[in-house]
Design an enzyme around this catalytic site. Sequence first.
Site: not given
Ligand code: NAD
Length: 376
Positions: A120, A125, A128, A131, A228
Site C-alpha cells: 500500500r 495505488q 491495487d 481497492s 491496515y
Molecule cells: P480492510 O479491508 O483491511 O478493513 C476494512 C476496515 O475495517 C478498515 O478501515 C479497518 O480499519 C476496519 N476495522 C478493522 N477492525 C475493526 C474493528 N474491530 N472495528 C471497526 N473497524 C475495524 O481495509 P481497506 O479497505 O483495505 O483499507 C485500509 C486503509 O488502507 C484505508 O485507509 C485505505 O484508504 C488504505 N489504502 C491505501 C492504499 C495505498 O496507499 N496504495 C490502497 C488501498 C487502501
Amino acid sequence: MKIAVLTESGPETRVAAIPETVKKYAGLGATVAVEQGAGEQASISDGDFEAAGASIGSRAEVLKDADAILCVMGPDADSISRAKPGALLVGALDPARRGLQVEAYARAGLEALAMEWMPRITRAQSMDILSSQSNLAGYKAVVDAASAYGRAFPMMMTAAGTIHPAKAFVMGVGVAGLQAIATARRLGAQVSATDVRSATREQIQSLGAKPIFVEGVAGIEGEGKGGYASETSEEYQKAQAELVSGHIAKQDIVITTALIPGRPAPRLISDAQLATMRPGSVIVDLAAEAGGNVEGCVAGDMVERHGVKIIGAVQLARTLAADASALFSRNLVNFLAAFWDKESGAPLLPDEDEIVAAIRLTRGGQLVNDRLKSAQ
Ligand code: NAD
C-alpha cells in the site's frame, strides 16, 4: 512478448483483460491471445477482443509460447501445464489459502505474481486489485441490502403519508466502507459509521455521515501497518461492544466490512445485539469469507436471526462483472506497464523493488516470497 488471457472457471465471472487493455499491451509492443469465451460473462465478446487486436484460441493455443499469463483467480496448475517455463502468471492467486497450487506453479517453473499482495504505497495505488474490487463490493452491499429490505431508503412525503428514511450503519470504513457510506447516502438513508482507525472520522464526516467512535479509551487505537487495522485490546473491544449495543437497536441497515490482515475478521455484532434490532432489518457482512463480523453469518448465504436478515456476502465484485473486469484489467496493465523495459519489449522485475518483492511468489522453480515462506 506474447500475453495469454485465460477463461476463468467455477463461479468467477470476471476476466483479466478488456479491449482497452489489449490495445495498451499492443502499444507496448506485445501481442495478446485471449482464450475463447473469456469475456462472455463480463459482456465482452470474442469479436470485441479481436477488434482490439487480440487473437482468440483454445487454452492450449493461447498458452503456447506465452511469456505472461493473465488471470483473475489463480488457475489449477494442471490446467496450465503447457505453459512455458519462466512465464509470468499474474492475478489474484490467493497465496494464503492456495499454498499447494503455488508450490505447483513453482514446480512448473512459472513466475507467479500475487496481485493482492501489492504493497500500500502511493506508486502502487493504480495496481491495487483489493481497492478496485472492494470499492465495487461496498456499493453492491448497499444495493443488495436495499433489495432485501422490505422498506424504502429515502424519506418520501406522499399524499398517503410519510415514509421515514432508513438508518444505515457502516462498520469498518476502508475502501468498501467508504463506498457503502456514499451509496447509502445517495439512496437517501441516514448514515452513521465506525472504525478503529481515527483517520476515518474525518472521511466519514466528509461524506455527510455521522461518526460513531469509542471515546476515552487511551492508547489502544487499532492503527496497524500500511493503513491496515491491527487487533484491539480487550478494554477497547468492551468499550466498542457497549457503543454498538447502544446504537445498533436503532439501525435498519448495517454493512460490516471490518478486516484485520492475516487474522480472522473481528466479531462486531453478537446474537444478543441482533435480538435488539427491529425485525425486517438487514445486515450485509462483507467479512463473511474471513469468518464474519456478525455472529451466525453464513458465507455465501442469507440467514434470518431474530427477524433480521444477515447476508454473508462473498466476492460481490463478481456480480458487477463488466466494471469489476475493467478495473481489475487496468490494475494489471498499470503494473506491467510500470515495469516495461522498452529494449527487451517485456517487463523487467528487479528483485530489490518493493512491489516485486511483495508480490513475487515463485521463480526458477523455487518459492521466493518472504511472507509466504514465513507462513509455512
Ligand atoms: P480492510 O479491508 O483491511 O478493513 C476494512 C476496515 O475495517 C478498515 O478501515 C479497518 O480499519 C476496519 N476495522 C478493522 N477492525 C475493526 C474493528 N474491530 N472495528 C471497526 N473497524 C475495524 O481495509 P481497506 O479497505 O483495505 O483499507 C485500509 C486503509 O488502507 C484505508 O485507509 C485505505 O484508504 C488504505 N489504502 C491505501 C492504499 C495505498 O496507499 N496504495 C490502497 C488501498 C487502501
